[in-house]
Design an enzyme around this catalytic site. Structure first.
Site, mmCIF file in Angstrom:
data_model
loop_
_atom_site.group_PDB
_atom_site.id
_atom_site.type_symbol
_atom_site.label_atom_id
_atom_site.label_comp_id
_atom_site.label_asym_id
_atom_site.label_seq_id
_atom_site.Cartn_x
_atom_site.Cartn_y
_atom_site.Cartn_z
ATOM 1 N N GLY A 177 0.999 -1.195 0.062
ATOM 2 C CA GLY A 177 0.076 -0.047 -0.024
ATOM 3 C C GLY A 177 0.873 1.098 -0.146
ATOM 4 C CG ASP A 178 3.169 2.472 3.397
ATOM 5 O OD1 ASP A 178 2.178 3.097 3.455
ATOM 6 O OD2 ASP A 178 3.851 1.835 3.993
ATOM 7 C CB SER A 179 5.376 0.405 -2.561
ATOM 8 O OG SER A 179 6.199 0.085 -1.709
ATOM 9 C CB SER A 182 5.634 5.681 -3.028
ATOM 10 O OG SER A 182 5.762 5.825 -1.819
#
Length: 404
Positions: A177-179, A182
């Site tokens: 999710g974070d990637s 980004s």
């Protein structure tokens, strides 16, 4: 002609000349900063004095330093400023006046409390682009909630479809999710920079992690609403699509074979020495193969298990059958294709240890990205960067008071 710099005539990245102020920590914002720096932007990372970004100590460490930090901090300048101190906030505002982009991943409302919201910053710099990354976005009933990537993966829908039938929803093994957030932050930044080139005006870019996940969920809504089908966990296969699965080899490796199209299945049958399978009415059509997935996979597995992975892959490629080894870090480090594409870069970290890290994606033919430095020591660039907005006496006072 390509633009070159004064460091031995090396080509400059496509974002050379773009200045980014990175505020925040962990992955969702800093990974976007890493990508922008990979492409040649000057990325100034603001970190808390003494502690720095927790990513410096995150995960596997060596001599107290994260093995991830050299990559996620690469090409960036580290400046220590206490953002909770009014004097630190004033410094950041002064820095932002000369930046193209401010990238932040604090909880919504934090930047406004610090006097660093978009409306304030654009008063000094009308062309500023402010990129927000948060769990649930800057607006809406859930915007103020804390939102880590794992939670956003659940809310965005991907956790429900990940794993094996009957098991609990699974994690992919990385901070997906974070990637993804980004990546959308970088896309939004580039789009806003392009628009600014004609309008001259900046804007805000609002990236919600759960929305970055949800954007990848294909036709799941329409499948359910109009087709009555709820996409569920299906393990290593996709329901109704065969053969497309993980198969064993004689040397205990595993390969993925994707031969679900009619013509490709015909080539797989020929590679197996079983051309009659493609003519068998049970397997001759996409629907038939999908309905008999288990028995078809058993046939293929019995064949692949008699061959070593290298031999198997070579044989299938000769027949035009899509195949790939399920790689691990160990096998990637010796993979000649990764090496040929410069996807494994060896660089020394701050302790002098040479470490491998992921290469730059995508590849640019004329203005390639380059890794000039690994993640810097905490505050390594504080004086050099802040000297443009504050004299030595002011910096000395701020340092003595713990603001730097």
């Amino acid at each position: 002609m390509s633009t070159v710099d004064s460091r031995g005539g090396a080509p400059l990245g496509p974002l050379h000349g773009i200045r980014v102020l990175e505020l925040g920590s962990f992955i969702a914002g800093p990974f976007a900063g890493q990508l922008l720096a990979d492409y040649g932007a000057e990325v100034i990372k603001i970190e808390p004095p003494q502690a720095g970004d927790p990513m410096r100590r995150w995960g596997i460490t060596q001599d107290g330093e994260s093995l991830w930090w050299p990559a996620i901090g690469r090409n960036k300048k580290s400046v220590t400023i206490d953002l909770r101190d009014e004097r630190g906030q004033r410094l950041v505002r002064e820095l932002a006046a000369s930046c193209d982009v401010v990238l932040e991943n604090f909880r919504p409302g934090t930047m406004a409390r610090w006097g660093l919201d978009y409306e304030t910053l654009r008063g000094d710099n009308p062309g500023i682009i402010m990129v927000h990354v948060s769990g649930f976005g800057q607006t809406g009933p859930n915007s103020s909630e804390a939102g880590f990537g794992s939670v956003a993966e659940a809310v965005g829908g991907i956790r429900y479809t990940t794993g094996s039938p009957g098991d609990r929803p699974a994690r992919t093994g990385i901070s997906l999710g974070d990637s993804l957030a980004s990546l959308f932050a970088v896309i939004g930044t580039l789009a806003a920079l392009t628009e600014r080139s004609s309008s001259g005006a900046g804007q805000e870019v609002d990236v919600a992690i759960y929305e970055a996940v949800f954007a990848l969920m294909e036709s799941t809504l329409a499948d359910y609403h109009a087709g009555g089908v709820l996409r569920r966990r299906s393990g290593s296969v996709l329901a109704g699509v065969a053969p497309s699965n993980v198969y064993p080899t004689a040397d205990d490796a595993e390969v993925v074979i994707a031969a679900n199209a009619d013509s490709v299945f015909t080539r797989l049958a020929e590679a197996m020495g079983r051309p009659e399978l493609a003519r068998d009415e049970r397997y001759a059509t996409h629907q038939g193969r999908g309905a008999r997935m288990a028995e078809l996979d058993a046939l293929i597995s019995a064949w692949t298990a008699t061959r070593k992975s290298g031999e198997l892959i070579e044989q299938l490629r000769e027949h035009g059958v899509p195949v790939g080894r399920i790689n691990t870090a160990a096998s990637i480090l010796t993979d000649p294709h990764f090496a040929a594409r410069e996807m494994i870069l060896w660089r020394r970290n701050g302790n002098g240890t040479e470490l491998p890290m992921n290469g730059v994606v995508p590849k640019f033919s004329r203005t390639p990205g380059e890794i000039d430095r690994t993640g810097p020591a905490l505050g390594a660039d504080t004086d050099a960067v802040l000297s443009a907005v504050a004299d030595g006496e002011r910096l000395a006072r701020l340092r003595a008071d713990g603001v730097l």
